[in-house]
Design a protein around this motif. Structure first.
Motif, PDB file in Angstrom:
ATOM      1  N   ASP A 184       0.811  -1.223   0.000  1.00 38.65           N
ATOM      2  CA  ASP A 184       0.000   0.000   0.000  1.00 38.65           C
ATOM      3  C   ASP A 184       0.841   1.268   0.000  1.00 38.65           C
ATOM      4  O   ASP A 184       0.303   2.371  -0.053  1.00 38.65           O
ATOM      5  CB  ASP A 184      -0.978  -0.007   1.185  1.00 38.65           C
ATOM      6  CG  ASP A 184      -0.283  -0.319   2.497  1.00 38.65           C
ATOM      7  OD1 ASP A 184       0.935  -0.590   2.482  1.00 38.65           O
ATOM      8  OD2 ASP A 184      -0.972  -0.289   3.536  1.00 38.65           O
TER       9      ASP A 184
ATOM     10  N   LEU B 176       2.570   3.089  -2.304  1.00 31.80           N
ATOM     11  CA  LEU B 176       2.802   3.199  -3.748  1.00 31.80           C
ATOM     12  C   LEU B 176       4.002   4.090  -4.049  1.00 31.80           C
ATOM     13  O   LEU B 176       4.708   3.879  -5.035  1.00 31.80           O
ATOM     14  CB  LEU B 176       1.537   3.716  -4.444  1.00 31.80           C
ATOM     15  CG  LEU B 176       0.311   2.795  -4.323  1.00 31.80           C
ATOM     16  CD1 LEU B 176      -0.881   3.381  -5.075  1.00 31.80           C
ATOM     17  CD2 LEU B 176       0.616   1.386  -4.840  1.00 31.80           C
TER      18      LEU B 176
ATOM     19  N   GLU C  50      -4.857  -6.276  -4.250  1.00 33.59           N
ATOM     20  CA  GLU C  50      -5.955  -5.386  -4.673  1.00 33.59           C
ATOM     21  C   GLU C  50      -7.273  -6.149  -4.727  1.00 33.59           C
ATOM     22  O   GLU C  50      -7.322  -7.276  -5.206  1.00 33.59           O
ATOM     23  CB  GLU C  50      -5.643  -4.762  -6.038  1.00 33.59           C
ATOM     24  CG  GLU C  50      -4.323  -3.995  -6.083  1.00 33.59           C
ATOM     25  CD  GLU C  50      -4.183  -2.973  -4.972  1.00 33.59           C
ATOM     26  OE1 GLU C  50      -5.176  -2.273  -4.669  1.00 33.59           O
ATOM     27  OE2 GLU C  50      -3.074  -2.878  -4.395  1.00 33.59           O
TER      28      GLU C  50
ATOM     29  N   VAL D 160     -10.122  -0.569  -9.244  1.00 34.40           N
ATOM     30  CA  VAL D 160      -9.649   0.780  -8.913  1.00 34.40           C
ATOM     31  C   VAL D 160      -8.252   0.733  -8.296  1.00 34.40           C
ATOM     32  O   VAL D 160      -7.425   1.610  -8.540  1.00 34.40           O
ATOM     33  CB  VAL D 160     -10.643   1.471  -7.946  1.00 34.40           C
ATOM     34  CG1 VAL D 160     -10.156   2.861  -7.575  1.00 34.40           C
ATOM     35  CG2 VAL D 160     -12.024   1.542  -8.586  1.00 34.40           C
ATOM     36  N   GLY D 161      -7.985  -0.299  -7.510  1.00 32.33           N
ATOM     37  CA  GLY D 161      -6.667  -0.446  -6.899  1.00 32.33           C
ATOM     38  C   GLY D 161      -5.573  -0.504  -7.954  1.00 32.33           C
ATOM     39  O   GLY D 161      -4.475   0.052  -7.766  1.00 32.33           O
TER      40      GLY D 161
ATOM     41  N   GLN E  35      -5.810   0.840 -10.943  1.00 30.81           N
ATOM     42  CA  GLN E  35      -5.691   2.173 -11.547  1.00 30.81           C
ATOM     43  C   GLN E  35      -4.758   3.045 -10.697  1.00 30.81           C
ATOM     44  O   GLN E  35      -3.960   3.820 -11.230  1.00 30.81           O
ATOM     45  CB  GLN E  35      -7.071   2.826 -11.659  1.00 30.81           C
ATOM     46  CG  GLN E  35      -7.951   2.158 -12.716  1.00 30.81           C
ATOM     47  CD  GLN E  35      -9.423   2.554 -12.601  1.00 30.81           C
ATOM     48  OE1 GLN E  35      -9.788   3.469 -11.858  1.00 30.81           O
ATOM     49  NE2 GLN E  35     -10.267   1.847 -13.344  1.00 30.81           N
ATOM     50  N   ARG E  36      -4.841   2.893  -9.377  1.00 31.69           N
ATOM     51  CA  ARG E  36      -3.961   3.661  -8.489  1.00 31.69           C
ATOM     52  C   ARG E  36      -2.498   3.265  -8.694  1.00 31.69           C
ATOM     53  O   ARG E  36      -1.611   4.116  -8.716  1.00 31.69           O
ATOM     54  CB  ARG E  36      -4.344   3.428  -7.024  1.00 31.69           C
ATOM     55  CG  ARG E  36      -5.628   4.092  -6.616  1.00 31.69           C
ATOM     56  CD  ARG E  36      -5.770   4.097  -5.081  1.00 31.69           C
ATOM     57  NE  ARG E  36      -7.162   4.330  -4.731  1.00 31.69           N
ATOM     58  CZ  ARG E  36      -8.010   3.378  -4.335  1.00 31.69           C
ATOM     59  NH1 ARG E  36      -7.592   2.144  -4.178  1.00 31.69           N
ATOM     60  NH2 ARG E  36      -9.252   3.661  -4.060  1.00 31.69           N
TER      61      ARG E  36
ATOM     62  N   ALA F 232      -1.385   4.758 -11.986  1.00 31.54           N
ATOM     63  CA  ALA F 232      -1.270   6.218 -11.897  1.00 31.54           C
ATOM     64  C   ALA F 232      -0.031   6.626 -11.121  1.00 31.54           C
ATOM     65  O   ALA F 232       0.607   7.640 -11.428  1.00 31.54           O
ATOM     66  CB  ALA F 232      -2.526   6.799 -11.242  1.00 31.54           C
ATOM     67  N   ALA F 233       0.345   5.816 -10.102  1.00 31.77           N
ATOM     68  CA  ALA F 233       1.508   6.137  -9.271  1.00 31.77           C
ATOM     69  C   ALA F 233       2.809   5.618  -9.887  1.00 31.77           C
ATOM     70  O   ALA F 233       3.880   5.830  -9.329  1.00 31.77           O
ATOM     71  CB  ALA F 233       1.324   5.540  -7.878  1.00 31.77           C
TER      72      ALA F 233
END
Ligand SMILES: [Mg+2]
Length: 405
Positions: free
Chosen positions: A221, A223, A243, A247-248, A250-251, A254-255
């Motif tokens: 967690d 990231l 995850e 959505v997890g 996607q995070r 994105a990171a």
């Protein structure tokens, strides 16, 4: 096709789900392993009401049903809901595929055939020499061309740089890295044991041996920490087994916290969600690989996932050892030949859960009949209440007429 019955069969750490349609057709799935009794409870108490009576041929089918479960139960979004949802979802995929007489991977747009797997060693108890012996023997016997070994430690604080014993990580990476050169690819999994600095140092050691993957170097967690490691290393970093929804992922993307996404059909909430993650990865040009840490039904589902979604990334994870609790679960057993498992054209998941296993499990049922009975009870109560109210009203009207009110 309408689902009229959902049964759960729990023999820890495994929980099997069986769905039955109005025409008697059945499908078999599995909640995510570990604390299966909790997942089964969630199936009956929270999910059954959305699934019983639902028409799978309606718009969206399983995808829509899964989305509705997540939407209605949004206050409970998290691992426990997804672990249970996985059981219902994978049973529905089996049901639909069996009705159409095709494997799940075909229903999902793929093809059966040989699927490449890597041998995944789940234990940290091996010394470098023992680890090498195990992997070379498995390579000799089954032809694996890639292996994953555990580094760091799985106990104690995450990200604290612990090791199983002082120096084990270096010992294993060097021994296995040397022995596998020209034989098989090396993947390592730290289970979030490291700080960014230590993970980078270990990752560079893996790179020195031509390794191909560093999994969960830092706590999953964090990231930012994982992104720091991913930026510092040339060897790809993998994340995703923890995850519980799309959505997890996607995070993570994105990171820029990982180069390879690892959806687990059980943990992420089922085949539909894992497929969505895999397809998003393929669409974005990202590598992905199914996560499957044991040889329960999730191993079979991981093979179908790869066959359905394609894309690039490491082979499919397959536990080297068959845990006793997974050994008697289904037939036919998975066979690894030349580093591949053959997905046949058998319908559904292509396996049958052993009747003896089911007979020995704790069973619970939710049925549409029961739901109808409860609705009938409610209608009866409402009717009685209405009758009472009318009597009160008539009494009041009479009193008014008689001028006594
Ligand atoms: Mg892992």
């Amino acid at each position: 096709v309408t689902v009229v019955r959902i049964e759960t069969f729990v023999r820890e750490p495994v929980g099997v789900v069986r769905v039955t349609a109005a025409d008697g057709a059945t499908g078999i799935g599995q909640v995510a392993p570990y604390h299966a009794a909790v997942a089964a409870l969630v199936v009956h108490e929270q999910l059954a009401r959305h699934v019983l009576g639902a028409d799978l041929d309606a718009d969206g089918g399983i995808d829509a049903l899964v989305a509705r479960c997540r939407q209605v139960e949004r206050k409970f979004a998290g691992s426990h809901l997804s672990r249970a949802l996985a059981g219902v979802d994978t049973a529905l995929w089996d049901l639909r595929a069996r009705r159409e007489g095709v494997p799940v991977c075909v229903l999902a747009g793929g093809r059966p055939g040989p699927v490449e797997v890597y041998g995944s060693d789940m234990s940290r108890r091996w010394t470098g020499a023992e680890q090498v012996r195990r992997l070379l023997e498995a390579h000799e016997r089954h032809g694996y061309r890639a292996f994953k070994v555990k580094i760091g430690t799985a106990v104690g604080a995450r990200g604290a740089d612990g090791d199983e014993w002082p120096g084990r990580t270096e010992e294993v990476v060097d021994a296995v890295g040397g022995a596998l050169t020209g034989v098989a690819a090396l993947l390592v999994d730290a289970n979030g044991a490291f700080s960014p600095a230590r993970a980078t140092e270990v990752g560079q050691r893996v790179e020195g041996h031509g390794g191909v993957l560093v999994e969960e170097p830092c706590p999953h967690d964090d990231l930012v920490a994982n992104a720091e490691v991913a930026a510092a290393l040339t060897v790809p970093v993998a994340l995703g087994e923890q995850e519980h929804d799309a959505v997890g992922f996607q995070r993570i993307v994105a990171a820029r916290a990982a180069d390879v996404l690892q959806p687990d059909v059980g943990y992420v909430g089922g085949f539909a969600t894992a497929l969505a993650v895999a397809r998003a990865a393929v669409g974005a040009g990202l590598a992905w690989t199914p996560h499957a840490a044991n040889r329960s039904l999730v191993a079979v589902q991981a093979l179908h996932l790869r066959a359905a979604a394609g894309g690039v990334g490491p082979p499919v994870e397959l536990a080297l050892d068959v845990a006793p609790w997974a050994a008697a679960l289904f037939r036919p057993a998975l066979v690894v030949v030349d580093g591949h498992v053959e997905l046949t054209d058998a319908p559904g998941w292509g396996v049958e859960v052993d009747p003896a296993w089911l007979a020995g499990a704790r069973r619970r049922t939710s049925a549409l009949d029961g739901a109808r009975d409860r609705r009938a009870d409610v209608r009866h109560l409402v009717a009685r209440a209405g009758h009472g109210a009318r009597r009160v009203t008539r009494g009041a009207a009479g009193a008014l007429r008689r001028g006594r009110s």
